[in-house]
Design an enzyme around this catalytic site. Structure first.
Site, PDB file in Angstrom:
ATOM      1  N   HIS A  99      24.352  58.400  21.018  1.00 45.30           N
ATOM      2  CA  HIS A  99      24.918  57.294  20.251  1.00 45.30           C
ATOM      3  C   HIS A  99      24.724  55.980  20.997  1.00 45.30           C
ATOM      4  O   HIS A  99      24.566  55.964  22.207  1.00 45.30           O
ATOM      5  CB  HIS A  99      26.403  57.522  19.962  1.00 45.30           C
ATOM      6  CG  HIS A  99      27.266  57.610  21.171  1.00 45.30           C
ATOM      7  ND1 HIS A  99      27.278  58.708  22.011  1.00 45.30           N
ATOM      8  CD2 HIS A  99      28.178  56.744  21.684  1.00 45.30           C
ATOM      9  CE1 HIS A  99      28.150  58.519  22.984  1.00 45.30           C
ATOM     10  NE2 HIS A  99      28.707  57.319  22.822  1.00 45.30           N
ATOM     11  N   HIS A 101      26.498  51.994  21.215  1.00 44.19           N
ATOM     12  CA  HIS A 101      27.615  51.117  20.894  1.00 44.19           C
ATOM     13  C   HIS A 101      27.042  49.765  20.475  1.00 44.19           C
ATOM     14  O   HIS A 101      26.155  49.235  21.155  1.00 44.19           O
ATOM     15  CB  HIS A 101      28.493  50.883  22.123  1.00 44.19           C
ATOM     16  CG  HIS A 101      29.209  52.097  22.604  1.00 44.19           C
ATOM     17  ND1 HIS A 101      30.548  52.312  22.350  1.00 44.19           N
ATOM     18  CD2 HIS A 101      28.785  53.158  23.328  1.00 44.19           C
ATOM     19  CE1 HIS A 101      30.914  53.447  22.896  1.00 44.19           C
ATOM     20  NE2 HIS A 101      29.866  53.982  23.509  1.00 44.19           N
TER      21      HIS A 101
END
Length: 136
Positions: A99, A101
């Site tokens: 992932h 941010h």
């Protein structure tokens, strides 16, 4: 993976304030946010970290991240954004599903290298998610 929190979000087993979704990616508001509008962009298939991404998935994640970052800047009025991604424990990775941010940043916010987390109520998360969806 059955117990991966992000896999469970992809499968709809856990709630998320979704901002963007396509065939390869999902973006949703971080429940431990640095600022309102802090979004996580994930690969839908379980890939532990950056090293496991194939070219197609890497391109899809970064294309989604670019779109989301534009929406975050527009909606939050931030002065800039920081795109943050960590790999492995030594790199600061805490959720072992790839992932990125997307952090809205403001002049002198002193977020990095670490930020103070907040846990806004679901209603606030859903409201921000709706605003970001509209901007996309």
């Amino acid at each position: 993976m059955d117990d991966c929190v992000f896999c469970r979000i992809v499968r709809g087993e856990l709630p998320a304030s979704k901002v963007y979704e396509d065939e390869h990616t999902l973006a949703f508001l971080n429940i431990v946010a640095a600022h309102p509008g802090h979004v996580l962009v994930i690969a839908k298939p379980h890939v532990e970290n950056l090293y496991g991404l194939d070219d197609t998935l890497a391109a899809a994640v970064f294309q989604a991240t670019t779109r989301v970052a534009r929406a975050v800047k527009e909606v939050t009025g931030c002065d800039g954004t920081t795109i943050f991604q960590a790999n492995e424990v030594a790199g600061g990775q805490t959720v072992f599903h790839f992932h990125l941010h997307v952090l809205p940043r403001f002049t002198d916010d002193k977020l990095l290298p670490f930020w103070q987390a907040s846990a806004p109520p679901r209603e606030a998360l859903d409201e921000m998610a709706a605003r970001l969806r509209a901007a996309l």
